[in-house]
Design a protein around this motif. Sequence first.
Motif, PDB file in Angstrom:
ATOM      1  N   GLY A  20       0.784  -1.227   0.000  1.00  9.23           N
ATOM      2  CA  GLY A  20       0.000   0.000   0.000  1.00  9.23           C
ATOM      3  C   GLY A  20       0.815   1.275   0.000  1.00  9.23           C
ATOM      4  O   GLY A  20       0.243   2.377  -0.075  1.00  9.23           O
ATOM      5  N   LEU A  21       2.145   1.166   0.101  1.00 10.02           N
ATOM      6  CA  LEU A  21       2.985   2.368   0.091  1.00 10.02           C
ATOM      7  C   LEU A  21       2.974   2.987  -1.307  1.00 10.02           C
ATOM      8  O   LEU A  21       3.297   2.331  -2.294  1.00 10.02           O
ATOM      9  N   HIS A  22       2.627   4.268  -1.376  1.00 10.11           N
ATOM     10  CA  HIS A  22       2.555   4.968  -2.663  1.00 10.11           C
ATOM     11  C   HIS A  22       3.954   5.167  -3.223  1.00 10.11           C
ATOM     12  O   HIS A  22       4.916   5.379  -2.479  1.00 10.11           O
ATOM     13  N   SER A  23       4.060   5.117  -4.544  1.00 10.38           N
ATOM     14  CA  SER A  23       5.365   5.239  -5.211  1.00 10.38           C
ATOM     15  C   SER A  23       6.046   6.575  -4.929  1.00 10.38           C
ATOM     16  O   SER A  23       7.266   6.693  -5.054  1.00 10.38           O
ATOM     17  N   VAL A  24       5.263   7.582  -4.542  1.00  5.70           N
ATOM     18  CA  VAL A  24       5.837   8.899  -4.215  1.00  5.70           C
ATOM     19  C   VAL A  24       6.820   8.784  -3.049  1.00  5.70           C
ATOM     20  O   VAL A  24       7.803   9.542  -2.966  1.00  5.70           O
ATOM     21  N   TYR A  25       6.577   7.833  -2.159  1.00 10.08           N
ATOM     22  CA  TYR A  25       7.392   7.701  -0.951  1.00 10.08           C
ATOM     23  C   TYR A  25       8.526   6.686  -1.110  1.00 10.08           C
ATOM     24  O   TYR A  25       9.255   6.430  -0.154  1.00 10.08           O
ATOM     25  N   PHE A  26       8.676   6.107  -2.294  1.00  9.51           N
ATOM     26  CA  PHE A  26       9.715   5.101  -2.491  1.00  9.51           C
ATOM     27  C   PHE A  26      11.103   5.684  -2.224  1.00  9.51           C
ATOM     28  O   PHE A  26      11.943   5.052  -1.575  1.00  9.51           O
ATOM     29  N   ILE A 178       5.549 -11.759  -2.203  1.00 10.06           N
ATOM     30  CA  ILE A 178       5.934 -11.777  -0.780  1.00 10.06           C
ATOM     31  C   ILE A 178       5.523 -10.443  -0.170  1.00 10.06           C
ATOM     32  O   ILE A 178       6.161  -9.415  -0.415  1.00 10.06           O
ATOM     33  N   PRO A 179       4.437 -10.394   0.609  1.00 13.74           N
ATOM     34  CA  PRO A 179       3.954  -9.120   1.170  1.00 13.74           C
ATOM     35  C   PRO A 179       4.752  -8.711   2.408  1.00 13.74           C
ATOM     36  O   PRO A 179       4.208  -8.523   3.491  1.00 13.74           O
TER      37      PRO A 179
END
Length: 325
Positions: A20-26, A178-179
């Motif tokens: 669920g982590l948005h790509s903006v925060y990668f 793998i979550p």
Amino acid sequence: MMFISNGTTLKSFNIVGFPGLHSVYFGPVSVLLLFVFISIVVGNSFTVAVIYLIKSLHKPTYIIFGNLAIVDTVFAIVTLPKIIGRYWWNDSSTLFGMCFTQMYFVHSMGAINSLILLLMALDRFIAVWFPLRYPSVVNNRSISIACFFCWFVTFIRMVGVLLHALTLPYCGIHGNIIPHCYCDHLSITQLGCGKEVKYVKLVSLGIALFGLLLPLSFIIFSYFSVIVAVLRMSQAESRYRVLSTCAPQIFITCLYYVPRCFVYIAHNVGLKIKPDFQVLIVMLYSLVPSILNPLIYCFKTKEIKEALIQRLKSRRVSDKIMYAK
């Protein structure tokens, strides 16, 4: 190839990291994890180097600290580079064999960490309750042998867990996701096929609980006994000295065990936890103690600080002599 057998068709797994982590925060997450990785490796490597190089620290307690630092360093090296790459370069794929190898070391380091904490608790228990016998029972040789067996027995035991998981066919029906931030037994075996999946999980759970709860019971007993002994002491200075030694160890032990037990219990009683929150809890109890250990056991320990100060003073004196020449 031994890993691809019994109907296994999967060639690789995809590590999600934080679901669920948005790509903006990668980017920020990868930088944070890189900082955590550097902190753990540098801090714990420094601890090992100090204990190894300064002869006055060649004592049972510091041998235990050194082994704990090695465990923390290995765990960070095994887990963090892959998840950093996942968020930095969007490289989530890991080969089938590499995922199982990571799983092996992840669970091995967790079990060894638990046993090292047990040795630490027993060390304090014997020092407080049997101070006269302490030098003969707890010495460099006995502690070195105990630490060796912690590593050796765990590595042998985890081979069985690894091979048991490999008996399952991984046919791809449940996907290859793998979550989690690294490959662990639960995440991998959930992707297995066939009727034996539940049995493999049950055996693994039994081994994990045995390796977790048995040391924990002895640790609780040891520290409880130490607290009782402290309350019986008549001198306030003695009470403060013992508590100042044991308090950090109790704190780290709680930080390591309490969230871990919560995750195990929640999963097995059917308590629903959001995937992001569960992964966050696992990462916190896996990494935060590794960051704090060098600060608590190295920089907050009086004998280590004095040894470092003495070492620095000796070097300054030698540098001045060399400069004068």
